[in-house]
Design a protein around this motif. Structure first.
Motif, PDB file in Angstrom:
ATOM      1  N   ARG A 200       0.772  -1.225  -0.013  1.00  0.00           N
ATOM      2  CA  ARG A 200       0.080   0.130  -0.031  1.00  0.00           C
ATOM      3  C   ARG A 200       0.809   1.421   0.066  1.00  0.00           C
ATOM      4  O   ARG A 200       0.779   2.163  -0.675  1.00  0.00           O
ATOM      5  N   VAL A 201       1.831   1.170   0.928  1.00  0.00           N
ATOM      6  CA  VAL A 201       2.632   2.409   1.125  1.00  0.00           C
ATOM      7  C   VAL A 201       3.836   2.829   0.021  1.00  0.00           C
ATOM      8  O   VAL A 201       3.934   3.616  -0.701  1.00  0.00           O
ATOM      9  N   ILE A 202       4.409   1.449  -0.646  1.00  0.00           N
ATOM     10  CA  ILE A 202       5.204   1.748  -1.616  1.00  0.00           C
ATOM     11  C   ILE A 202       4.561   1.770  -3.017  1.00  0.00           C
ATOM     12  O   ILE A 202       4.963   2.601  -3.563  1.00  0.00           O
ATOM     13  N   PHE A 203       3.463   1.319  -3.259  1.00  0.00           N
ATOM     14  CA  PHE A 203       2.910   1.424  -4.560  1.00  0.00           C
ATOM     15  C   PHE A 203       2.449   2.903  -4.579  1.00  0.00           C
ATOM     16  O   PHE A 203       2.334   3.376  -5.661  1.00  0.00           O
ATOM     17  N   ASP A 204       1.886   3.399  -3.403  1.00  0.00           N
ATOM     18  CA  ASP A 204       1.504   4.912  -3.352  1.00  0.00           C
ATOM     19  C   ASP A 204       2.558   5.619  -3.759  1.00  0.00           C
ATOM     20  O   ASP A 204       2.408   6.842  -4.442  1.00  0.00           O
ATOM     21  N   ARG A 205       3.773   5.596  -3.289  1.00  0.00           N
ATOM     22  CA  ARG A 205       4.863   6.514  -3.312  1.00  0.00           C
ATOM     23  C   ARG A 205       5.760   6.281  -4.704  1.00  0.00           C
ATOM     24  O   ARG A 205       6.062   7.137  -5.425  1.00  0.00           O
ATOM     25  N   LEU A 206       5.648   4.858  -5.002  1.00  0.00           N
ATOM     26  CA  LEU A 206       6.518   4.607  -6.253  1.00  0.00           C
ATOM     27  C   LEU A 206       5.776   4.313  -7.289  1.00  0.00           C
ATOM     28  O   LEU A 206       6.534   4.040  -8.326  1.00  0.00           O
ATOM     29  N   GLY A 207       4.577   3.836  -7.282  1.00  0.00           N
ATOM     30  CA  GLY A 207       3.793   3.192  -8.391  1.00  0.00           C
ATOM     31  C   GLY A 207       4.117   1.663  -8.185  1.00  0.00           C
ATOM     32  O   GLY A 207       4.836   1.249  -7.705  1.00  0.00           O
ATOM     33  N   ASP A 208       3.245   0.824  -8.980  1.00  0.00           N
ATOM     34  CA  ASP A 208       3.446  -0.408  -8.854  1.00  0.00           C
ATOM     35  C   ASP A 208       4.058  -0.990 -10.215  1.00  0.00           C
ATOM     36  O   ASP A 208       4.299  -2.288 -10.303  1.00  0.00           O
ATOM     37  N   ARG A 209       4.605  -0.284 -10.641  1.00  0.00           N
ATOM     38  CA  ARG A 209       5.768  -0.616 -11.828  1.00  0.00           C
ATOM     39  C   ARG A 209       7.000  -1.048 -11.226  1.00  0.00           C
ATOM     40  O   ARG A 209       7.628  -0.228 -10.297  1.00  0.00           O
ATOM     41  N   ASP A 210       8.011  -1.814 -11.547  1.00  0.00           N
ATOM     42  CA  ASP A 210       9.165  -2.020 -11.054  1.00  0.00           C
ATOM     43  C   ASP A 210       9.369  -2.258  -9.588  1.00  0.00           C
ATOM     44  O   ASP A 210      10.300  -1.832  -9.040  1.00  0.00           O
ATOM     45  N   VAL A 211       8.241  -2.789  -8.915  1.00  0.00           N
ATOM     46  CA  VAL A 211       8.344  -3.055  -7.612  1.00  0.00           C
ATOM     47  C   VAL A 211       7.900  -4.421  -7.374  1.00  0.00           C
ATOM     48  O   VAL A 211       6.824  -4.751  -8.029  1.00  0.00           O
ATOM     49  N   LEU A 212       8.607  -4.979  -6.348  1.00  0.00           N
ATOM     50  CA  LEU A 212       7.988  -6.436  -6.169  1.00  0.00           C
ATOM     51  C   LEU A 212       8.062  -6.419  -4.518  1.00  0.00           C
ATOM     52  O   LEU A 212       9.173  -6.126  -3.843  1.00  0.00           O
ATOM     53  N   VAL A 213       7.211  -7.068  -3.898  1.00  0.00           N
ATOM     54  CA  VAL A 213       7.004  -7.180  -2.390  1.00  0.00           C
ATOM     55  C   VAL A 213       6.505  -8.795  -2.432  1.00  0.00           C
ATOM     56  O   VAL A 213       5.737  -9.369  -2.829  1.00  0.00           O
ATOM     57  N   ALA A 214       7.465  -9.478  -1.768  1.00  0.00           N
ATOM     58  CA  ALA A 214       7.436 -10.902  -1.212  1.00  0.00           C
ATOM     59  C   ALA A 214       7.989 -11.468  -0.021  1.00  0.00           C
ATOM     60  O   ALA A 214       8.513 -10.459   0.768  1.00  0.00           O
ATOM     61  N   THR A 215       8.083 -12.528   0.309  1.00  0.00           N
ATOM     62  CA  THR A 215       8.855 -13.142   1.491  1.00  0.00           C
ATOM     63  C   THR A 215       9.851 -14.082   1.127  1.00  0.00           C
ATOM     64  O   THR A 215       9.740 -14.759   0.260  1.00  0.00           O
ATOM     65  N   LYS A 216      10.777 -14.280   1.887  1.00  0.00           N
ATOM     66  CA  LYS A 216      11.763 -15.092   1.895  1.00  0.00           C
ATOM     67  C   LYS A 216      12.622 -15.330   3.215  1.00  0.00           C
ATOM     68  O   LYS A 216      12.987 -14.704   3.754  1.00  0.00           O
ATOM     69  N   GLU A 217      12.230 -16.691   3.501  1.00  0.00           N
ATOM     70  CA  GLU A 217      13.150 -17.274   4.755  1.00  0.00           C
ATOM     71  C   GLU A 217      12.484 -16.496   6.055  1.00  0.00           C
ATOM     72  O   GLU A 217      13.494 -16.010   6.803  1.00  0.00           O
ATOM     73  N   GLY A 218      11.366 -15.951   6.165  1.00  0.00           N
ATOM     74  CA  GLY A 218      10.900 -15.418   7.226  1.00  0.00           C
ATOM     75  C   GLY A 218      10.938 -13.675   7.001  1.00  0.00           C
ATOM     76  O   GLY A 218      10.567 -13.092   8.019  1.00  0.00           O
ATOM     77  N   LEU A 219      11.504 -13.317   6.164  1.00  0.00           N
ATOM     78  CA  LEU A 219      11.729 -11.803   6.088  1.00  0.00           C
ATOM     79  C   LEU A 219      10.916 -11.192   4.607  1.00  0.00           C
ATOM     80  O   LEU A 219      10.554 -11.995   3.965  1.00  0.00           O
ATOM     81  N   LEU A 220      10.673  -9.955   4.875  1.00  0.00           N
ATOM     82  CA  LEU A 220       9.808  -9.470   4.137  1.00  0.00           C
ATOM     83  C   LEU A 220      10.711  -8.850   3.034  1.00  0.00           C
ATOM     84  O   LEU A 220      11.819  -8.024   3.254  1.00  0.00           O
TER      85      LEU A 220
END
Length: 409
Positions: A200-220
């Protein structure tokens, strides 16, 4: 007319029922241009209900559910496809020929009840099929996203294949990206809330292009373009590291679970392998911060570069600490107070009054301890020739958690 020929009609109507074709067409317009093929045999079911009172069979309802799944796969919104069905039912009832000639209120009432039953069951089945398909699509996209993130962070996958897989997610691998990792204080039972908050906050600031949000080994994990972040002229790197970290931490800190969060951001690097390099920096920064018992909410990799250098040659670092600092253990109270004084002395720019303020002791105490360090170790903290050796040894001791932990043999 064969059954297959009847089904070829987009409205599911018989050729002699041209008015049903018009009902389907205008309903599609009402719904914002939704393909009328998504009606399937729906209008035929309404016709049978109005004329004979027949209710839909299980197989016919299953076909409606399949149309709901098809609508979701086509990207048609749930609201538009439901509006298509409701608009078609309204126009169907208004144009129904045999009701215009009927004067029997019971006949009209029975027809209305049968038609409304079809509308009710068909729309419910349609929505259920739509929800199931959307859930499957989300799961499939999440799996593809997680696999893409894993391969990007590993940095050893086929470049051409990664470029093709990244394109649907709007990721341009030719840009300069950086990777941020957010670690909760304890493992989260469900990361969906944290991912949603970050998106929500990152897409609002940076847009939804060129941004990926995921999880890996218990980390965001956040992969973001460095040139899209706000500029902070007070930092040499344009502020991209600190700004991304602060943005993430401010949002995560609002969540009920996971606090206190710790965020580490790798430096920006170009290209595909730059993403893997930035990730390794962020992961190493988190590990180093834990070793140093650093409670800073946002970890800047620039501040930890010296520890990366020291930790890469641990035997040499152990030798340095043993040769320079272990003599301080002979002091009354052990090496801890003297080592703490040295650390604050260097952190304050070698100003004894500032070091005393940070340590909550008198300036006399600081100067006394500096004299003891010179006597016990043979190195003078105030001598430029000894200062670098002492400072490097202090940093090494902190990385090794000495004297709290014994030096490795």
């Amino acid at each position: 007319m064969t059954k297959s020929a009847r089904r070829a009609d987009p409205a599911g109507a018989r050729p002699e029922d041209a008015w049903l074709v018009e009902v389907a067409r205008t309903a599609g317009v009402d719904a914002g241009g939704v393909p009328v093929e998504l009606l399937g045999d729906y209008l035929r079911l309404l016709t049978d209900a109005a004329v004979t009172g027949r209710r839909p069979r299980r197989g016919e309802l299953d076909a409606v559910g399949a149309l709901g799944r098809h609508a979701a796969e086509q990207g048609v919104s749930a609201g538009r496809v439901v509006r298509l069905y409701l608009s078609a039912a309204r126009r169907f009832w208004r144009e129904l020929p045999h009701l215009d000639r009927s004067t029997d209120s019971e006949t009209v009432r029975a027809a209305a009840d049968a038609v409304l039953h079809v509308v009710d069951t068909a729309v419910a089945t349609l929505a259920e099929g739509y929800v199931v398909a959307r859930r499957e699509l989300v799961r499939r996209e999440e799996t593809l996203r997680r696999e893409l993130v894993d391969d990007l962070l590993r940095g050893d996958s086929d470049l051409g294949g990664l470029v093709e897989r990244a394109e649907p997610f709007g990721l341009d691998l030719a840009r300069v990206h950086q990777v941020a990792l957010a670690a909760p204080s304890r493992r989260l039972p469900d990361t969906d809330a944290a991912i949603s908050a970050l998106e929500r906050v990152i897409f609002d600031r940076l847009g939804d292009r060129d941004v990926l949000v995921a999880t890996k080994e218990g980390l965001l994990v956040v992969i973001a373009p460095a040139d899209a972040l706000p500029v902070d002229r007070s930092t040499g790197d344009g502020g991209s590291v600190r700004n991304l970290g602060r943005m993430m931490h401010a949002e995560l800190d609002r969540l009920a679970r996971g606090r206190p969060w710790q965020v580490a951001v790798g430096r920006p690097h170009p290209g595909l392998y730059g993403i893997a390099r930035s990730y390794e920096e962020a992961r190493e920064a988190l590990a180093t911060a834990r070793r140093l018992h650093t409670d800073s909410p946002v970890i800047d990799t620039h501040d930890l570069l010296i520890y990366r250098v020291l930790l890469r040659d641990q035997p040499a670092m152990v030798d340095l600490v043993r040769a320079v600092l272990t003599p301080l253990s002979r002091a009354r109270g052990g090496a801890g107070p003297l080592l703490g004084t040295l650390s604050e002395y260097f952190a304050s720019g070698e100003v004894a009054t500032e070091a005393a303020r940070r340590l909550h002791v008198s300036v006399r105490t600081v100067t006394y301890r500096l004299d003891r360090i010179r006597t016990l170790s043979g190195y003078d903290p105030t001598d430029p020739r000894d200062r670098f050796t002492l400072h490097a040894a202090v940093l090494g001791a902190r990385a090794l958690d000495w004297p709290r932990q014994p030096l490795p043999t």
